[in-house]
Design an enzyme around this catalytic site. Structure first.
Site, short mmCIF file in Angstrom:
data_model
loop_
_atom_site.label_atom_id
_atom_site.label_comp_id
_atom_site.label_asym_id
_atom_site.label_seq_id
_atom_site.Cartn_x
_atom_site.Cartn_y
_atom_site.Cartn_z
N SER A 76 -22.65 2.13 -50.12
CA SER A 76 -22.33 2.88 -48.91
C SER A 76 -21.71 1.98 -47.85
CB SER A 76 -23.62 3.48 -48.35
OG SER A 76 -23.41 3.97 -47.05
N TYR A 123 -32.52 2.37 -45.41
CA TYR A 123 -31.62 2.93 -46.43
C TYR A 123 -30.47 1.97 -46.69
CZ TYR A 123 -27.60 5.59 -48.07
OH TYR A 123 -26.47 5.98 -48.74
N LYS A 182 -29.33 -0.45 -50.16
CA LYS A 182 -28.00 -0.49 -50.80
C LYS A 182 -27.49 -1.94 -50.84
CE LYS A 182 -27.31 3.87 -51.66
NZ LYS A 182 -27.20 4.38 -53.03
C1 UD1 Z 1 -24.48 8.97 -41.85
C2 UD1 Z 1 -25.36 7.82 -42.24
C3 UD1 Z 1 -24.72 7.05 -43.35
C4 UD1 Z 1 -24.42 7.96 -44.53
C5 UD1 Z 1 -23.54 9.11 -44.06
C6 UD1 Z 1 -23.33 10.11 -45.17
C7 UD1 Z 1 -26.45 7.26 -40.12
C8 UD1 Z 1 -26.63 6.24 -39.06
N1 UD1 Z 1 -25.59 6.97 -41.08
O1 UD1 Z 1 -23.29 8.41 -41.33
O2 UD1 Z 1 -25.60 6.04 -43.77
O3 UD1 Z 1 -23.76 7.22 -45.53
O4 UD1 Z 1 -24.17 9.77 -42.97
O5 UD1 Z 1 -22.31 10.98 -44.89
O6 UD1 Z 1 -27.10 8.30 -40.11
N2 UD1 Z 1 -22.74 14.43 -35.36
C9 UD1 Z 1 -22.77 15.40 -34.37
N3 UD1 Z 1 -23.57 16.47 -34.55
C10 UD1 Z 1 -24.35 16.66 -35.66
C11 UD1 Z 1 -24.31 15.66 -36.67
C12 UD1 Z 1 -23.52 14.56 -36.48
O7 UD1 Z 1 -22.10 15.27 -33.35
O8 UD1 Z 1 -25.06 17.68 -35.74
C13 UD1 Z 1 -21.85 13.28 -35.19
C14 UD1 Z 1 -22.60 11.95 -35.20
O9 UD1 Z 1 -23.06 11.65 -33.92
C15 UD1 Z 1 -21.52 11.03 -35.69
C16 UD1 Z 1 -20.63 11.89 -36.59
O10 UD1 Z 1 -20.95 13.24 -36.26
O11 UD1 Z 1 -20.74 10.61 -34.60
C17 UD1 Z 1 -20.92 11.68 -38.07
O12 UD1 Z 1 -22.30 11.80 -38.29
P1 UD1 Z 1 -22.95 11.92 -39.75
O13 UD1 Z 1 -22.32 13.03 -40.50
O14 UD1 Z 1 -24.43 11.94 -39.59
O15 UD1 Z 1 -22.45 10.60 -40.49
P2 UD1 Z 1 -22.61 9.05 -40.08
O16 UD1 Z 1 -23.48 8.89 -38.89
O17 UD1 Z 1 -21.25 8.47 -40.02
#
Ligand code: UD1
Length: 352
Positions: free
Chosen positions: A136, A160, A164
């Site tokens: 990842s 996590y 990895k």
């Molecule tokens: C997360 C994991 C990462 C994993 C990946 C899988 C963390 C810190 N990292 O990454 O290890 O490999 O998912 O896809 O959790 N967001 C919103 N609203 C929501 C959900 C998310 O605004 O309801 C935003 C988050 O703040 C972020 C972006 O969307 O800025 C992406 O979030 P997310 O899909 O959780 O992925 P990652 O944080 O990049």
């Protein structure tokens, strides 16, 4: 390499890989503990590739945990006895929630790390020495401003990510122990979203999803009223975070390229980023989803989520050059296919 073992093959990414392996005429053995996945996914896989009489020849399923030495060993022995040894493993099985890993580090280290050591031990004892490991982007120091290259600094920030990272370290030690034996590829995923275009398989999260795409589709299907967007004050063009979203089918293609790369090459260990190399903001993703699917996604801005990073984008040039792989699907495809799946299966694989 004709017979492949896919650990965690009933999950979101695994099921898409199974479709591609079967289409390429590989025979597959799937092992999965089904704690976070469903056997229905594999039935759907068979439907997609139109397996009829030869289904039992092409795909077999064993419900087992990767920490179970005897069960794993038996799978390898049975295959060899039938003169169809397992020639390679795509290893996806593992726990994958960042949040859960903070609360349950013992479980995460046991399942992911001990599970992988056990798998490698069984592979070694059965002379199967090719593995593609599902790693990842979370292993990198994500505060890096530029696109992330395979050699970029590593600094996992949660259990996590640590699991990895140490598995990659372990695989490196394994390779170095005898340079003429192992073929190993670590694939570092960025943000996989979307689903197979048939709408038959896709992501089926158990409980309330934390990731952005399943959260959007839940609002689209009116299971949630509004989407919470975490932060509109990030140093980006529209104030929301930027990620490298990649269609799960492109990710699956990357695994086929990796397996074929291992077949063609001498023993080696290599790491590849699987991302599109393109940055998309959370708002751009929401807007594209609304436009492509003609559905309104009401959203509100909340404060930044703890631990988030403003921008994460892959440098994918190594995978393009070496694996001869190229992501083909764009953001619109991801939004359309992801919604098609969710719309046809509002409860995922659950029998509701
Ligand atoms: C997360 C994991 C990462 C994993 C990946 C899988 C963390 C810190 N990292 O990454 O290890 O490999 O998912 O896809 O959790 N967001 C919103 N609203 C929501 C959900 C998310 O605004 O309801 C935003 C988050 O703040 C972020 C972006 O969307 O800025 C992406 O979030 P997310 O899909 O959780 O992925 P990652 O944080 O990049």
């Amino acid at each position: 390499m004709r017979r492949i073992l896919v650990t965690g093959g009933a999950g979101f990414i695994g099921s898409h890989i199974c479709v591609n392996l079967l289409k390429k005429n590989y025979e597959i053995i799937v092992i999965d503990s089904l704690i976070n996945s469903s056997l229905n996914a594999l039935n759907r896989v068979s439907r997609i590739v139109n397996l009829k009489d030869d289904i039992n020849k092409k795909i077999s399923f064993i419900n087992c945990d990767i920490r179970d030495y005897e069960a794993l060993n038996q799978i390898f022995l049975n295959s060899s006895e039938k003169d169809k040894p397992i020639e390679g493993v795509i290893h996806l099985a593992g726990l994958k929630s960042v949040e859960d890993s903070l609360n349950s580090p013992i479980e995460y280290w046991d399942c992911n790390v001990n599970g992988t050591i056990n798998l490698i031990n069984v592979m070694n004892n059965n002379n199967c020495k090719s593995i593609v490991f599902s790693s990842s982007a979370t292993i990198y120091d994500l505060s890096e401003r530029n696109k992330i290259h395979e050699n970029s600094f590593k600094k996992p920030k949660n259990p996590y990510g640590s699991t990895k990272f140490v598995i990659e370290c372990f695989l490196n030690d394994l390779f170095k122990s005898n340079l003429n034996e192992w073929r190993i590829i670590n694939l570092r995923y960025f943000n996989p979203i979307g689903a197979h275009p048939s709408g038959l398989i896709g992501e089926s999260p158990i409980g309330k999803p934390n990731n952005i795409f399943p959260s959007i589709t839940q609002v689209a299907s009116r299971k949630r009223k509004t989407l919470n967007i975490f932060g509109n004050d990030w140093p980006t063009k529209d104030g929301t975070c930027i990620r490298d979203f990649i269609h799960v089918m492109d990710l699956a293609d990357g695994h086929i390229s990796a397996i074929e790369y291992l077949r063609k090459n001498k023993p080696l260990i290599k790491d590849f980023n699987l991302g599109t190399g393109l940055g998309t903001s959370v708002l751009e993703l929401v807007n594209t989803f609304q436009k492509v699917n003609n559905i309104e996604i009401p959203y509100i801005f909340l404060p930044r989520r703890k631990g988030d990073i403003s921008k994460v984008i892959a440098d994918n040039s190594l995978a393009i050059k070496e694996l001869k792989w190229n992501p083909k699907r764009n953001l619109e495809d991801m939004c359309r296919d992801g919604w098609n799946w969710q719309n046809q299966n509002p409860y995922g694989f659950a029998n509701k």
